[in-house]
Design an enzyme around this catalytic site. Structure first.
Site, mmCIF file in Angstrom:
data_model
loop_
_atom_site.group_PDB
_atom_site.id
_atom_site.type_symbol
_atom_site.label_atom_id
_atom_site.label_comp_id
_atom_site.label_asym_id
_atom_site.label_seq_id
_atom_site.Cartn_x
_atom_site.Cartn_y
_atom_site.Cartn_z
ATOM 1 N N ALA A 21 0.817 -1.217 0.000
ATOM 2 C CA ALA A 21 0.000 0.000 0.000
ATOM 3 C C ALA A 21 0.846 1.261 0.000
ATOM 4 C CB ALA A 21 -0.922 0.004 1.223
ATOM 5 N N SER A 48 -4.055 -0.368 -5.835
ATOM 6 C CA SER A 48 -4.032 0.576 -6.941
ATOM 7 C C SER A 48 -5.160 1.592 -6.791
ATOM 8 C CB SER A 48 -4.130 -0.164 -8.274
ATOM 9 O OG SER A 48 -3.878 0.724 -9.357
ATOM 10 N N LYS A 83 -7.415 6.285 -10.514
ATOM 11 C CA LYS A 83 -6.680 7.287 -11.298
ATOM 12 C C LYS A 83 -5.688 6.642 -12.262
ATOM 13 C CE LYS A 83 -7.208 10.894 -7.811
ATOM 14 N NZ LYS A 83 -8.226 10.151 -7.048
#
Length: 651
Positions: free
Chosen positions: A382, A425, A428
């Site tokens: 992350a 993910s 964007k």
């Protein structure tokens, strides 16, 4: 003169309530014990008088029977919880507890009066006395409550007029608590049950929710308190959407916990959380999927101190891993999440080993060292820079952290034989218009390419989703701060929309998606419908009891102004590059198989990009490489040929 009298009465009430409230609980309990002892003696006098027709106070039979009654009463009352109740909140449940205790008192008195036959004491007193005692106890509780909450209650001149939504147990407990507040005036209850419309609850009018708009105007309510903790999220959302059409402040009780405890107070109220307006009904987690890659395994979370990373750690702890490694570059964030997890484990009675690693994922040697030391079986990656404007202004730092950090982590994971590696993910990354999104798309491509390489045993997968509520830098806390400051609320464009999801739901779905991976999948979370940010702003203003200042409403409280789209910002976000999502076994997780670049070609580009980032520091060249890797992204002349991070952004 009238105002002086009101102030004097109000000060007297405050003084009395403060004196009582400041007494230690043990003193208040002793006071109740003493009052009950006196009432028990009075009940003995009345019982003897009614039974014998003679009024006598201190005869031997009376004193003997009174002593027996007190000896039996106090253990029974203490065991029954009579002295654990707050007298000023006395209600039907309190009277029920007293009735049970007095009923139990009959049993030992029957034994004394019938079996042992106390001299001069009629046998019927064993039943008559507890009945009279119960009436006196109930009257004392109701009288004390009336004196504290009604007789001393004077509504202040500037008191806020409040409606309680929910006439159930939670609403009744809240209404009792409101009686202590001199600056509060309860004007009524609202309830969804139409049969209650027109009824009265403890002297207060109950209105049906079908005439909510009419009630708000007739009562001139300033605030609505939601006391419906058991209602579904969908129903709460319907109610909140109705209330946001009115200029009324809305607060809510958070959960059923305090209702069960019977300890609801005004302090339990909180502002409406925006997830209650945007959120959906939660889907129960699949425990098999939650535990498949976590239970009994060594787990590493990079970016462990961030919004998503920290929630992943909380969810992982509940699944009982063999080891949890927290990898974070921020010293304070790492310290904070470690403290929180320690407290959480103590509360749950767990003893899971936690290892702290203070390092940057873009440092290749650090990643190899950390992975070799702990040899994790499951990795949730992350760690990333996510703030679009900051990464836009500092592209090399963003590319180094996001792309090279992912690449070094992937290679280190393969070297030590990690079983599952999942990348967090973002939406964007789909047809990106900014560097942050383009960098995350390259990260996805790295995992996709490695997953297709022969001989690679690690299962690589990605989970893509949109904005999470309450994350650092999100629009919700910004709007709250701007409302508190009196406005204006700033948004970049009135037509801008975003997907939103709660952090706990996102983290839970990430773990479950990771468990379903076979290799190379791009999992896409169902984010629901996109939300117009201007509608979110309006809702937050109205739920704060304020109005929006607009051209046709110049007297409104808070203005909403546009500042213009920031560099690289989209009006609309997307979750899929293609239009072929495949369903999975989970209703809120979809699978997308999208185009990729073979590893041989991608590896060559990664080496070139690494040289540009770490050696030459040429931002323009780095942008050219990113544009060739992600054709949907075009630097569009933003970069004026500067070198390093601090380059100018064209207007």
């Amino acid at each position: 003169m009238k105002i002086l009298d009101q102030n004097h009465w109000r000060n007297l009430r405050k003084g009395v309530l403060a004196f009582i409230g400041e007494r230690p609980r043990i003193q208040r309990q002793f006071a109740a014990v003493a009052i009950d002892g006196a009432l028990c003696l009075v009940a003995v006098w009345f019982a003897f008088s009614l039974r014998l027709g003679v009024w006598e106070l201190f005869s031997r039979p009376i004193m003997t029977f009174a002593a027996c009654s007190l000896i039996f009463w106090y253990p029974i009352a203490w065991r029954s919880g009579v002295y654990r109740s707050l007298i000023r909140y006395s209600g039907s449940r309190t009277v029920t507890d007293l009735a049970i205790a007095c009923g139990l008192l009959i049993l030992p008195l029957l034994v004394v009066c019938v079996v042992f036959r106390l001299p001069g004491v009629p046998r019927t007193l064993s039943v008559l006395h507890p009945m009279i005692f119960l009436l006196l106890l109930a009257a004392s509780r109701v009288g004390i409550r009336f004196a504290l909450l009604d007789l001393l209650n004077v509504v202040g001149v500037n008191a806020r007029r409040m409606l309680v939504y929910g006439a159930g147990r939670a609403g009744q407990q809240l209404a009792l608590s409101l009686r202590h507040e001199p600056q509060v005036h309860l004007v009524g209850f609202i309830d969804d049950d139409p049969r209650l419309d027109g009824q009265r609850l403890d002297g207060v009018q109950v209105f049906g929710s079908f005439r909510l708009h009419q009630v708000l105007h007739e009562t001139a309510a300033d605030e609505v308190l939601l006391a419906i903790p058991s209602a579904s999220r969908a129903r709460r959302r319907e109610i909140i959407e109705e209330l946001q059409k009115e200029d009324v402040y809305v607060r809510s009780l958070p959960s059923l916990t305090n209702v069960i405890d019977g300890s609801i107070t005004v302090n339990d109220l909180r502002e409406i959380q925006i997830e209650e307006l945007l959120g959906r009904e939660p889907v129960a987690a699949n425990e098999l999927l939650m535990g498949r890659t976590i239970v009994g395994k060594r787990v590493l979370v990079s970016g462990a101190g961030g919004s998503i990373g920290s929630e992943l750690c909380r969810q992982i702890i509940r699944c009982r891993p063999a080891l949890l490694v927290l990898l974070e570059q921020s010293e304070y964030s790492l310290y904070a999440i470690e403290r929180e997890l320690d407290a959480m484990m103590k509360a749950l009675g767990l003893a899971i080993p936690i290892q702290l690693e203070l390092a940057n994922v873009s440092d290749r040697s650090s990643m190899r060292r950390i992975y070799k030391r702990h040899r994790p079986e499951t990795v949730l990656h992350a760690a990333a820079y996510k703030h679009v404007p900051l990464v836009e202004a500092n592209p090399l730092s963003g590319l180094r952290n996001n792309i090279m950090g992912t690449l070094h982590s992937v290679k280190a994971a393969e070297e030590v034989g990690v079983t599952n590696f999942t990348l967090i993910s973002t939406d964007k990354a789909v047809r990106p218009t900014n560097i942050m999104g383009a960098s995350k798309r390259v990260c996805e491509m790295i995992l996709q390419a490695r997953a297709t390489e022969p001989g690679v045993k690690t299962i690589f997968s990605m989970v893509r989703f949109g904005n999470v509520l309450g994350s650092s830098g999100s629009v919700v806390p910004l709007f709250k701060a701007q409302i508190a400051a009196g406005g204006p609320l700033t948004l970049t464009h009135r037509e801008i929309t975003r997907y939103f999801m709660t952090i706990p739901e996102a983290a839970q779905l990430v773990i479950q998606a990771s468990a379903m991976a076979k290799g190379g999948e791009v999992f896409v979370l169902d984010m629901g419908e996109p939300v117009r940010i201007v509608d979110l702003a309006r809702a937050m203003i109205r739920l704060s009891g304020l109005s929006v200042r607009e051209p046709d409403v110049p007297e409104g409280d808070i203005e909403i102004i546009e500042t213009g789209l920031r560099p690289g910002e989209k009006l609309y976000e997307e979750l899929l590059i293609g239009n072929n999502p495949e369903p999975t076994h989970h209703p809120r997780i979809m699978r997308a198989r999208e185009g990729l670049i073979p590893w041989v070609e991608l590896d060559r580009m990664m080496k070139r990009l690494n040289a540009v980032i770490c050696e030459s520091g040429d931002a323009a060249t780095a942008m050219q490489i990113i544009s060739s890797l992600v054709p949907e992204y075009a630097a569009s002349g933003q970069w004026l040929g500067g070198r390093g991070d601090l380059v100018e952004i064209a207007e």
